[in-house]
Each structure stands twice: as structure tokens, then as C-alpha cells.
Design an enzyme around this catalytic site. Structure first.
Site, PDB file in Angstrom:
ATOM      1  N   ASP A 279      33.115  79.872 -14.961  1.00 18.74           N
ATOM      2  CA  ASP A 279      31.918  80.621 -15.608  1.00 18.74           C
ATOM      3  C   ASP A 279      31.204  80.895 -16.708  1.00 18.74           C
ATOM      4  OD1 ASP A 279      31.281  83.282 -14.815  1.00 18.74           O
ATOM      5  OD2 ASP A 279      33.371  85.026 -15.945  1.00 18.74           O
TER       6      ASP A 279
ATOM      7  N   HIS B  24      23.031  76.952 -12.870  1.00 19.72           N
ATOM      8  CA  HIS B  24      24.445  76.732 -11.826  1.00 19.72           C
ATOM      9  C   HIS B  24      23.905  75.630 -10.996  1.00 19.72           C
ATOM     10  CE1 HIS B  24      25.249  80.879 -10.941  1.00 19.72           C
ATOM     11  NE2 HIS B  24      24.055  81.515  -9.861  1.00 19.72           N
TER      12      HIS B  24
ATOM     13  N   LEU C  26      43.304  61.584  -6.572  1.00 21.89           N
ATOM     14  CA  LEU C  26      42.955  63.425  -6.711  1.00 21.89           C
ATOM     15  C   LEU C  26      43.006  63.818  -5.784  1.00 21.89           C
ATOM     16  CD1 LEU C  26      42.319  65.321  -8.798  1.00 21.89           C
ATOM     17  CD2 LEU C  26      39.736  64.745  -8.553  1.00 21.89           C
TER      18      LEU C  26
HETATM   19  C1  FPP Z   1      29.887  81.655 -12.437  1.00 25.60           C
HETATM   20  O1  FPP Z   1      29.094  82.184 -13.575  1.00 25.60           O
HETATM   21  C2  FPP Z   1      29.391  80.932 -11.547  1.00 25.60           C
HETATM   22  C3  FPP Z   1      28.909  81.040  -9.961  1.00 25.60           C
HETATM   23  C4  FPP Z   1      29.731  81.947  -9.246  1.00 25.60           C
HETATM   24  C5  FPP Z   1      28.891  79.941  -9.445  1.00 25.60           C
HETATM   25  C6  FPP Z   1      29.115  78.257 -10.370  1.00 25.60           C
HETATM   26  C7  FPP Z   1      28.734  77.796  -8.953  1.00 25.60           C
HETATM   27  C8  FPP Z   1      28.767  76.239 -10.162  1.00 25.60           C
HETATM   28  C9  FPP Z   1      29.450  76.078 -10.806  1.00 25.60           C
HETATM   29  C10 FPP Z   1      27.760  75.447  -9.149  1.00 25.60           C
HETATM   30  C11 FPP Z   1      28.310  73.730  -8.650  1.00 25.60           C
HETATM   31  C12 FPP Z   1      29.186  74.155  -7.815  1.00 25.60           C
HETATM   32  C13 FPP Z   1      29.655  73.293  -7.342  1.00 25.60           C
HETATM   33  C14 FPP Z   1      31.263  73.001  -6.081  1.00 25.60           C
HETATM   34  C15 FPP Z   1      28.272  71.523  -6.923  1.00 25.60           C
HETATM   35  P1  FPP Z   1      27.666  82.966 -13.273  1.00 25.60           P
HETATM   36  O2  FPP Z   1      27.034  82.825 -12.621  1.00 25.60           O
HETATM   37  O3  FPP Z   1      29.129  84.292 -12.524  1.00 25.60           O
HETATM   38  O4  FPP Z   1      27.811  83.295 -15.106  1.00 25.60           O
HETATM   39  P2  FPP Z   1      28.018  84.438 -16.008  1.00 25.60           P
HETATM   40  O5  FPP Z   1      28.822  85.247 -16.241  1.00 25.60           O
HETATM   41  O6  FPP Z   1      26.914  83.859 -17.273  1.00 25.60           O
HETATM   42  O7  FPP Z   1      26.336  85.181 -14.812  1.00 25.60           O
END
Ligand code: FPP
Length: 236
Positions: free
Chosen positions: A2, A19, A113
């Protein structure tokens, strides 16, 4: 994982840059988990509820997932990492489903892993779907239910119990993640946003985990040895 969006906004960048930075943190964390000898690592990449986000953000995430699988599969094979994407697949683009199938097939024999990436994942939906298979599994036991659960989320093998759950970005929620598997999980909440997550944060979380007294409902006394932890996130 997050805090990608907030990480980007605090730098005046679009959320999608958060992201992209998050994808780099994924690479670092996988490498850290591998070198620490962790058995199973499950990354929550996209929840079933994340479909409600703007189309462009969802599109970027789906592209990042595909690029990640395509670019990492070779290294996973070399390093003995087994890839498995858990969640629904019927709502994913066919190119992503193909990348998942290729990555899973190429790493199927890997014994290092076990890297699981949760995409279009909802623990509650998975539990409901597994329960709906009741007639096929007869009177369910914990084991038979776990097998049904593994099947509905495309898990290769079983669904391991989670030993340690780490949530970044300062939030303190489970957000529909591995609810069955987290029955006795130790929870560690990290203030840092996911893109800033470093290998040292993983080490710190493992140290915190090792200080916890896991009683599994028992009482601790010198005469009662602690049970062995089983499953995800435990150092081998
Ligand atoms: C939540 O943070 C995160 C997500 C919904 C996306 C997670 C994706 C990645 C880490 C990208 C790459 C992943 C892989 C497996 C290659 P948020 O965007 O909701 O953050 P916020 O709470 O600050 O808005």
C-alpha cells in the site's frame, strides 16, 4: 503493497508513477525474500475491489503485471523461484492470462522461493466459491476446504497458512486478503509507502516476528514447547 498513490502524489507525480516505483520495490523484495530463505511470499497486487479505480490506472497496473511476469520469468527459472498468480482469471486480458500461464509453466519445477502474486483476488469471494463446491468435497474438513480454496484461486499446491503479514503505507486493515490463511498470522504494519520498502524493512519485520510469542491458543510454559510455524513467510 500500500501507498503507491500517496508516494506519487507527494512528489507531484501521477499515481501510475507510484505503481511503477512499486514494481521496482517488488523486484527488491523478491530478491530479499529469496536471499533470506523465505519459503513462500504472497504479494497483494490487485484486489477484486480495485476494478473500481479509473480505467487508465487499472490499465497501467495490468500492463505492469504482464511486463513483470514476462521480464522476470528467466531470472525466476535461474534462481529456482516458482511463480503462481492467485485470484480470478476470467476478467483478465488474454495477454496477461497467457503471460501467467507461461510463467507458471516455466517455473513449475522450481523448489526455491514460492512467489505468489494475488491479482483480481478477493478472499471472501474465494471462500464463497470454495464453499459452493461443498457437494464435491462431501463433509469438508479444514484440509479438504483448503484444497477447494486452492483450486478456486488457481493456487499451485496448497494454500499455506500465513505466518507473517506485512502491510505498508500506514494502513491497519486486512482488506480481504488471505482471510482463511491468516487465522494465526502475526501482523506487522509499516508506515513506509510500498515504493520505499527496502530489504532492511523485510529483515526488521522478520525480527519483529521472531520476538512474537505464538501460542496458537495454548499457554506458554517451559514444559510446553512452541509449535513449529508452518507455511508462508517463515524463514526456512
Ligand atoms: C495499493 O496502493 C497498491 C495497488 C492497488 C497496486 C499494487 C501494485 C504494484 C506494487 C505494482 C507492481 C506489482 C507487481 C506484482 C509487478 P495504492 O495505489 O492504493 O496507494 P494509495 O493508498 O497511496 O492510494
Amino acid at each position: 503493497m500500500d501507498g503507491n498513490g500517496r508516494w506519487a502524489s507527494s512528489r507531484g507525480l501521477p499515481r501510475t508513477d507510484g505503481h511503477r516505483a512499486g514494481a521496482k520495490a517488488v523486484r527488491r523484495t523478491v530478491e530479499g525474500a529469496r536471499s533470506l530463505g523465505i519459503h513462500t511470499l504472497t504479494l497483494y497486487a490487485f484486489s477484486a475491489d480495485n476494478w473500481c479505480r479509473p480505467v487508465a490506472e487499472v490499465g497501467t497496473l495490468m500492463r505492469l503485471f504482464r511486463e513483470y511476469l514476462e521480464s522476470e520469468v528467466g531470472q525466476c527459472v535461474r534462481e529456482g523461484i516458482r511463480l503462481n498468480v492467485v485470484g480470478r482469471r476470467d476478467r483478465l486480458e488474454s495477454t496477461l492470462v497467457r503471460a501467467i500461464e507461461i510463467a507458471e509453466a516455466a517455473t513449475a519445477g522450481a523448489t526455491g522461493l514460492q512467489l505468489r502474486v494475488a491479482i483480481d483476488y478477493s478472499s471472501r469471494d474465494a471462500i464463497v466459491a470454495a464453499a459452493g463446491r461443498g457437494p464435491h468435497i462431501g463433509s469438508p474438513t479444514r484440509d479438504s476446504f483448503s484444497s477447494a480454496l486452492a483450486e478456486v484461486v488457481h493456487a499451485s499446491g496448497s494454500v499455506p497458512d500465513v505466518d507473517l503479514l506485512i502491510r505498508t503505507g500506514g494502513e491497519r486493515r486486512l482488506s480481504d486478503f488471505l482471510l482463511w490463511e491468516c487465522a494465526y498470522a502475526e501482523l506487522v504494519f509499516v508506515e513506509r509507502s510500498w515504493p520505499d520498502f527496502r530489504s532492511q524493512d523485510l529483515v526488521d519485520a522478520l525480527e519483529e516476528y521472531s520476538r512474537r510469542d505464538r501460542r496458537f491458543g495454548r499457554i506458554t510454559s517451559p514444559a510446553t514447547p512452541k509449535p513449529e510455524p508452518a507455511g508462508a513467510g517463515a524463514p526456512r
